[in-house]
Design a protein around this motif. Structure first.
Motif, PDB file in Angstrom:
ATOM      1  N   SER A  18       0.814  -1.221   0.000  1.00  0.00           N
ATOM      2  CA  SER A  18       0.000   0.000   0.000  1.00  0.00           C
ATOM      3  C   SER A  18       0.847   1.269   0.000  1.00  0.00           C
ATOM      4  N   ALA A  19       1.955   1.282   0.772  1.00  0.00           N
ATOM      5  CA  ALA A  19       2.761   2.504   0.853  1.00  0.00           C
ATOM      6  C   ALA A  19       3.447   2.843  -0.466  1.00  0.00           C
ATOM      7  N   PRO A  20       4.180   1.904  -1.098  1.00  0.00           N
ATOM      8  CA  PRO A  20       4.780   2.235  -2.403  1.00  0.00           C
ATOM      9  C   PRO A  20       3.731   2.575  -3.455  1.00  0.00           C
ATOM     10  N   ASP A  21       2.600   1.835  -3.443  1.00  0.00           N
ATOM     11  CA  ASP A  21       1.547   2.142  -4.402  1.00  0.00           C
ATOM     12  C   ASP A  21       0.955   3.526  -4.123  1.00  0.00           C
ATOM     13  N   GLY A  22       0.811   3.860  -2.837  1.00  0.00           N
ATOM     14  CA  GLY A  22       0.310   5.180  -2.480  1.00  0.00           C
ATOM     15  C   GLY A  22       1.258   6.283  -2.920  1.00  0.00           C
ATOM     16  N   ALA A  23       2.573   6.021  -2.782  1.00  0.00           N
ATOM     17  CA  ALA A  23       3.567   6.998  -3.233  1.00  0.00           C
ATOM     18  C   ALA A  23       3.485   7.188  -4.737  1.00  0.00           C
ATOM     19  N   ARG A  24       3.316   6.086  -5.469  1.00  0.00           N
ATOM     20  CA  ARG A  24       3.223   6.168  -6.940  1.00  0.00           C
ATOM     21  C   ARG A  24       1.999   6.970  -7.357  1.00  0.00           C
ATOM     22  N   ILE A  25       0.850   6.690  -6.732  1.00  0.00           N
ATOM     23  CA  ILE A  25      -0.389   7.392  -7.091  1.00  0.00           C
ATOM     24  C   ILE A  25      -0.278   8.880  -6.763  1.00  0.00           C
ATOM     25  N   PHE A  26       0.261   9.175  -5.586  1.00  0.00           N
ATOM     26  CA  PHE A  26       0.382  10.566  -5.154  1.00  0.00           C
ATOM     27  C   PHE A  26       1.320  11.338  -6.072  1.00  0.00           C
ATOM     28  N   LEU A  27       2.506  10.788  -6.355  1.00  0.00           N
ATOM     29  CA  LEU A  27       3.480  11.497  -7.182  1.00  0.00           C
ATOM     30  C   LEU A  27       2.996  11.627  -8.620  1.00  0.00           C
ATOM     31  N   SER A  28       2.297  10.609  -9.112  1.00  0.00           N
ATOM     32  CA  SER A  28       1.740  10.683 -10.472  1.00  0.00           C
ATOM     33  C   SER A  28       0.705  11.796 -10.561  1.00  0.00           C
ATOM     34  N   SER A  29      -0.087  11.956  -9.504  1.00  0.00           N
ATOM     35  CA  SER A  29      -1.107  13.009  -9.508  1.00  0.00           C
ATOM     36  C   SER A  29      -0.479  14.396  -9.463  1.00  0.00           C
ATOM     37  N   MET A  30       0.792  14.469  -8.983  1.00  0.00           N
ATOM     38  CA  MET A  30       1.498  15.740  -8.903  1.00  0.00           C
ATOM     39  C   MET A  30       2.328  16.016 -10.150  1.00  0.00           C
ATOM     40  N   GLY A  31       2.233  15.135 -11.149  1.00  0.00           N
ATOM     41  CA  GLY A  31       2.904  15.389 -12.416  1.00  0.00           C
ATOM     42  C   GLY A  31       4.178  14.617 -12.645  1.00  0.00           C
ATOM     43  N   CYS A  32       4.601  13.790 -11.673  1.00  0.00           N
ATOM     44  CA  CYS A  32       5.823  13.001 -11.860  1.00  0.00           C
ATOM     45  C   CYS A  32       5.542  11.777 -12.734  1.00  0.00           C
ATOM     46  N   GLU A  33       6.576  11.324 -13.416  1.00  0.00           N
ATOM     47  CA  GLU A  33       6.496  10.089 -14.197  1.00  0.00           C
ATOM     48  C   GLU A  33       7.094   8.970 -13.362  1.00  0.00           C
ATOM     49  N   CYS A  34       6.236   8.058 -12.908  1.00  0.00           N
ATOM     50  CA  CYS A  34       6.663   7.031 -11.962  1.00  0.00           C
ATOM     51  C   CYS A  34       6.811   5.664 -12.635  1.00  0.00           C
ATOM     52  N   SER A  35       7.878   4.962 -12.257  1.00  0.00           N
ATOM     53  CA  SER A  35       8.087   3.574 -12.653  1.00  0.00           C
ATOM     54  C   SER A  35       8.186   2.756 -11.372  1.00  0.00           C
ATOM     55  N   VAL A  36       7.947   1.446 -11.487  1.00  0.00           N
ATOM     56  CA  VAL A  36       7.920   0.574 -10.310  1.00  0.00           C
ATOM     57  C   VAL A  36       8.889  -0.583 -10.499  1.00  0.00           C
ATOM     58  N   ALA A  37       9.641  -0.885  -9.438  1.00  0.00           N
ATOM     59  CA  ALA A  37      10.504  -2.066  -9.390  1.00  0.00           C
ATOM     60  C   ALA A  37      10.159  -2.817  -8.109  1.00  0.00           C
ATOM     61  N   GLU A  90       5.631   0.799  10.817  1.00  0.00           N
ATOM     62  CA  GLU A  90       5.752   0.067  12.085  1.00  0.00           C
ATOM     63  C   GLU A  90       6.404  -1.298  11.902  1.00  0.00           C
ATOM     64  N   ASN A  91       6.433  -1.813  10.682  1.00  0.00           N
ATOM     65  CA  ASN A  91       7.054  -3.114  10.426  1.00  0.00           C
ATOM     66  C   ASN A  91       8.532  -3.015  10.059  1.00  0.00           C
ATOM     67  N   THR A  92       9.026  -1.804   9.908  1.00  0.00           N
ATOM     68  CA  THR A  92      10.448  -1.630   9.618  1.00  0.00           C
ATOM     69  C   THR A  92      11.259  -2.046  10.843  1.00  0.00           C
ATOM     70  N   SER A  93      12.291  -2.840  10.634  1.00  0.00           N
ATOM     71  CA  SER A  93      13.085  -3.335  11.761  1.00  0.00           C
ATOM     72  C   SER A  93      13.760  -2.176  12.495  1.00  0.00           C
ATOM     73  N   LEU A  94      14.007  -2.363  13.776  1.00  0.00           N
ATOM     74  CA  LEU A  94      14.679  -1.337  14.565  1.00  0.00           C
ATOM     75  C   LEU A  94      16.073  -1.062  14.026  1.00  0.00           C
ATOM     76  N   GLU A  95      16.728  -2.103  13.502  1.00  0.00           N
ATOM     77  CA  GLU A  95      18.074  -1.937  12.944  1.00  0.00           C
ATOM     78  C   GLU A  95      18.062  -1.013  11.741  1.00  0.00           C
ATOM     79  N   ILE A  96      17.075  -1.191  10.864  1.00  0.00           N
ATOM     80  CA  ILE A  96      16.982  -0.348   9.668  1.00  0.00           C
ATOM     81  C   ILE A  96      16.576   1.075  10.063  1.00  0.00           C
ATOM     82  N   LYS A  97      15.679   1.225  11.021  1.00  0.00           N
ATOM     83  CA  LYS A  97      15.292   2.559  11.480  1.00  0.00           C
ATOM     84  C   LYS A  97      16.488   3.294  12.076  1.00  0.00           C
TER      85      LYS A  97
END
Length: 291
Positions: A18-37, A90-97
């Motif tokens: 949901s988060a990456p998809d939400g970022a793609r939708i939001f940035l696309s609506s702001m005029g950015c050209e988004c690709s997904v990997a 909230e699921n990001t590991s403490l080490e990565i945070k």
């Protein structure tokens, strides 16, 4: 919307959540050209094949290994000049945070995606407009290459080079040594604060920066010492986090150049001991730049 942001090419890493998809939708609506990997390997392949202005990376793609995360982040930054934003939740590991926090990596919380993502992206496109941290440029105080040897000669291509840098009360004492029959360089050094002699700058984050962004991450040990090994590359600098908003940058010399390409030799103390190095740093005038 800012006109300069239209048609910016952004790679979203971690499609299907949901988060990456939400970022793609939001940035696309702001005029950015988004690709997904969907993952890091495919993201790196896309970056090698196509030019992007930024990468938005879901932290879950980094896994739970800090070593692997550092390698992935450094590789993305090598290709993309550091224009990377990490999505955390909230699921990001403490080490990565902790990794994201320690090295001041641009990041956005998943539950504040629309509030934070655009301004964070703006800070990458226009870094002079947003001051996330202050970086003090350390001045060189001692360089053994610039000190006369027997008969007034100098080493044209020395194997080892010792340097001392100062920024305010902070000193960075470095020894750079070329590896035999190799294009690699070993760096050993220590970070000290003369204003607080009892202070040990332990576990201090250190980022090796190139012209394309960070290429390696490290930390000082319990004595404030650092150790790095790297390949020859121009325009390298060590950025050292002294406090949350205070970083010190040390520009590293290019060992591939001989003395003819060096700048005019300046008046530096003719000494080689670590103690004398520190005395020289404490006695010189401060000329500190801010970035």
């Amino acid at each position: 919307m800012t006109p300069n942001f239209e048609h910016r090419k952004v790679l979203i890493v971690g499609g299907g959540r949901s988060a990456p998809d939400g970022a793609r939708i939001f940035l696309s609506s702001m005029g950015c050209e988004c690709s997904v990997a969907p993952n890091i390997p495919q993201a790196l392949a896309s970056l090698e094949q196509k030019q992007f202005d930024a990468v938005v990376l879901d932290s879950l793609c980094l896994g739970f290994s800090v070593t692997e995360a550092i390698s992935a982040i450094a590789e993305v930054c090598r290709i993309l000049a550091g224009r990377l934003i990490v999505l955390t939740n909230e699921n990001t590991s403490l080490e990565i945070k902790e990794l994201v926090s320690r090295y001041s990596l641009p990041h956005v919380q998943e539950d504040r995606l629309t509030q934070q993502l655009w301004s964070t992206l703006a800070s990458l496109f226009h870094p002079d407009a947003v001051f996330g941290r202050i970086t003090h440029i350390a001045r060189p105080v001692v360089d053994n290459l610039r000190q006369p040897h027997d008969g007034g000669t100098r080493d044209v291509n020395p194997v080892a080079r010792r340097l001392l840098f100062a920024s305010g009360s902070v000193t960075v004492d470095l020894m750079l040594e070329r590896q035999p029959d190799s294009n690699r360089l070993a760096i050993a050094g220590q970070v000290l604060d003369s204003a607080k002699p009892d202070r040990r700058l332990a576990n201090v984050p250190v980022v090796l920066q190139s012209s394309k962004g960070p290429v390696k991450f490290a930390s000082t040990n319990e004595f404030g010492e650092l150790h790095l090994e790297l390949g020859f590359e121009p325009s390298l600098a060590l950025e050292i986090r002294i406090s949350e908003t205070h970083w010190v940058s040390v520009a590293l010399p290019d060992f591939r150049r001989g003395t003819r390409a060096e700048e005019k030799v300046s008046s530096l103390p003719e000494t080689g001991s670590v103690l004398s190095f520190k005395k020289a740093a404490a006695g010189g005038e401060e000329e500190e730049g801010k970035r």
